[in-house]
Design an enzyme around this catalytic site. Structure first.
Site, mmCIF file in Angstrom:
data_model
loop_
_atom_site.group_PDB
_atom_site.id
_atom_site.type_symbol
_atom_site.label_atom_id
_atom_site.label_comp_id
_atom_site.label_asym_id
_atom_site.label_seq_id
_atom_site.Cartn_x
_atom_site.Cartn_y
_atom_site.Cartn_z
ATOM 1 N N HIS E 14 0.849 -1.200 0.000
ATOM 2 C CA HIS E 14 0.000 0.000 0.000
ATOM 3 C C HIS E 14 0.884 1.251 0.000
ATOM 4 O O HIS E 14 2.092 1.185 0.198
ATOM 5 C CB HIS E 14 -0.974 0.001 1.190
ATOM 6 C CG HIS E 14 -0.383 0.206 2.546
ATOM 7 N ND1 HIS E 14 -1.132 0.596 3.629
ATOM 8 C CD2 HIS E 14 0.880 0.074 3.010
ATOM 9 C CE1 HIS E 14 -0.362 0.681 4.697
ATOM 10 N NE2 HIS E 14 0.864 0.376 4.353
ATOM 11 N N CYS E 33 5.710 6.225 4.886
ATOM 12 C CA CYS E 33 4.621 5.451 4.283
ATOM 13 C C CYS E 33 4.040 6.161 3.062
ATOM 14 O O CYS E 33 3.159 5.627 2.398
ATOM 15 C CB CYS E 33 3.518 5.197 5.314
ATOM 16 S SG CYS E 33 4.129 4.277 6.725
ATOM 17 N N HIS E 39 5.047 0.384 -0.236
ATOM 18 C CA HIS E 39 5.786 -0.623 0.525
ATOM 19 C C HIS E 39 4.733 -1.675 0.915
ATOM 20 O O HIS E 39 3.612 -1.619 0.403
ATOM 21 C CB HIS E 39 6.461 0.018 1.746
ATOM 22 C CG HIS E 39 5.484 0.558 2.735
ATOM 23 N ND1 HIS E 39 4.768 1.721 2.508
ATOM 24 C CD2 HIS E 39 5.056 0.080 3.930
ATOM 25 C CE1 HIS E 39 3.969 1.939 3.524
ATOM 26 N NE2 HIS E 39 4.104 0.963 4.404
ATOM 27 N N HIS E 41 3.266 -5.167 3.722
ATOM 28 C CA HIS E 41 3.212 -5.820 5.031
ATOM 29 C C HIS E 41 2.686 -7.249 4.896
ATOM 30 O O HIS E 41 1.978 -7.573 3.944
ATOM 31 C CB HIS E 41 2.265 -5.064 5.977
ATOM 32 C CG HIS E 41 2.681 -3.664 6.270
ATOM 33 N ND1 HIS E 41 3.809 -3.365 6.992
ATOM 34 C CD2 HIS E 41 2.140 -2.469 5.920
ATOM 35 C CE1 HIS E 41 3.932 -2.051 7.085
ATOM 36 N NE2 HIS E 41 2.942 -1.475 6.449
ATOM 37 N N HIS E 74 -1.849 -10.678 -1.825
ATOM 38 C CA HIS E 74 -0.910 -10.514 -2.943
ATOM 39 C C HIS E 74 -1.328 -9.379 -3.872
ATOM 40 O O HIS E 74 -1.101 -9.432 -5.074
ATOM 41 C CB HIS E 74 -0.729 -11.831 -3.718
ATOM 42 C CG HIS E 74 0.109 -12.800 -2.963
ATOM 43 N ND1 HIS E 74 -0.412 -13.653 -2.033
ATOM 44 C CD2 HIS E 74 1.444 -13.032 -2.973
ATOM 45 C CE1 HIS E 74 0.557 -14.380 -1.508
ATOM 46 N NE2 HIS E 74 1.692 -14.021 -2.057
ATOM 47 N N GLU E 115 -0.567 -5.007 11.704
ATOM 48 C CA GLU E 115 0.112 -4.542 10.482
ATOM 49 C C GLU E 115 1.592 -4.882 10.540
ATOM 50 O O GLU E 115 2.193 -5.322 9.552
ATOM 51 C CB GLU E 115 -0.085 -3.029 10.396
ATOM 52 C CG GLU E 115 0.551 -2.356 9.223
ATOM 53 C CD GLU E 115 0.601 -0.846 9.404
ATOM 54 O OE1 GLU E 115 0.173 -0.135 8.503
ATOM 55 O OE2 GLU E 115 1.091 -0.372 10.479
#
Lengths: 127, 127, 127, 127, 127, 127
Positions: E14, E33, E39, E41, E74, E115
């Site tokens: 995200h 972010c 990036h 998680h 994914h 997260e």
């Protein structure tokens, strides 16, 4: 050297009991794990292979599913798994049986089984 | 409000099967957990009490050891534990049975049982 | 080769400080861990032995309890443990001291100590 | 032999895609990980060095921060990290790139990367 | 009151960026972010329901697979998931979107999303 | 209701001892934790706030760093932290002291402290 380790989980029950030993010897050696009706664990299995490429994952998952999980998961190891008909299903024996089931098809480096948070067993093929 | 949570571990086996149901219904509802010879888990039990003082720990440990762990640990829940003679040993029922075993002696707030890394059950007395 | 690893936990305090160094050098080398009144950790100790059979567990537990846990658990390592009277209780030294305490009685392969979630030390006897 | 292992965390995104392969081959080999817009992970990196002394920690942390985390953390590995301009950012390649970035300054023994709870990769310099 | 919590995992990427804000404001509020290429998680999702019976598990798994995992796993949340076309995919918004996707079919009590090891968000329907 | 929980770690030592009690009473109530030279833990602190927005994180981190971690981390709680000059540093008291240090600046919902893998304490402001 680079290796890939993939983790699997299965839940099973077992009883530690050797028919070659007397009841007293079984009780002395296996303690609470000799309880006649058995007990169980959430086993964590880690399979390490010397071919750390993404394309091995589907083959690895298929082999572990077909040869290990279908046999062990949600089973009583003593009564449901032929390999333990005459072999005590201790975790070291489970590690050896799993290595035997996988090694002809995989560049196997290590089988690691965590039986509880306290006990684990590692079988290394190259050590 | 301040609470103390203490964590215990025990390994046991069980079979999910209701004698009130047909074989087909048992298979449909309980799936792989209906395997005739059972399977097992490493259960993690958390007991939460509304008396978060150090001096409650010896009493809490003694009660859990005497009333729960001595009964459940290294056992087959269906065959070794009287409470499950006529009650399916699902994890929600295990939580309720443990709450019943402890609540007369402890200011019980919550019983939490982790059956596997994926499933847990929480019984809250004050909710 | 197959090995058994068993995990133990103990909580202790320590201060990283060498009497052979000046106050400034101690502060530079050990940083926050040189705090005069010490600090502490929940240490996780893993002992790996080359005899992965169930019957070694009672002996292993007894040796670790008598020689390690009774000495280290709920202690100030600098002030309560004779081995650290003249040795800085860094985690690498703790690993070496524990290996020394166990190796005459066990087929020791590895001592692993996790000091925090970020730092661990591994002493391998066969490497 | 005694080693120190230190653990670091970083979150990043990546897409497994090789420009040398057709779209169909990329889809077959990399599966869901070939999704055009990428996906991501919380990577856990463990660096093991053969110099298990407290005084190496500031240097180790500085090197990992400057050479690895500043490059990888909160990044898209394909688009933000030069090393992956022409190299698929699989986790085995990430391990090799990190080893390359650190090995001239550290007595490196092992790089271990956990990509998810199920998959990890280990690069050993001495094996 | 007794509840069942079931845990799921998915990996996604995200970017935290609001088109309603200037580049400078986005950078100030979202920090690292806001990296343009995103990036990612490994998200851990826990769904808690007020119907702690074994027979709800197949339905729960099916709903989470069809409505959540097929959409999020994914994926790039900003570019692949319609719900985030005009909503910043912060973890609190992910929790709210997932609750919305499930609540008409389940006695939903709580959605918890981890997260990273450090940050988690909890949405409680009954609080 | 949606909440954000953020996790912090600190290592500290303490001794459970009340000057208002006799040596025998201290030993009886606090057991091994009354050891004169103290022991220590890796504490895990979770702070839950009722303002689950990304923009609260820098403020939350700054407050916890300035008011809690700078005071507690790598310290002897009895001798280094003024709040425990006349208060036994049990984990329940640590939770209350931390809540007091944070609550004027944060919409605090819960303070949770894990002292060891077995013991944790939860202080809820709204219960």
């Amino acid at each position: 050297m680079i290796t890939l380790t993939r983790r699997y989980h299965f839940s099973a029950s077992h009883r530690l009991h050797s028919p070659a030993l007397s009841a007293a010897e079984n009780a002395r050696i296996f303690g609470k794990c000799n309880n006649p009706f058995g007990h169980g664990h959430n086993y964590t299995l880690e399979v390490t292979v010397a071919e750390p490429i993404v394309s091995i994952l589907p083959k690895l998952d298929r082999l572990v599913a077909e040869r290990v999980l279908s046999l062990f998961a949600h089973r009583n190891l003593n009564l449901d798994v032929p390999q333990f008909a005459h072999l005590v299903p201790t975790t070291e024996n489970i590690a050896l049986v799993i290595a035997d089931l996988l090694k002809d098809q995989l560049p196997l480096v290590r089988i690691h089984i965590q039986e509880t948070d306290r006990n684990s067993f590692t079988y290394e093929t190259h050590a």
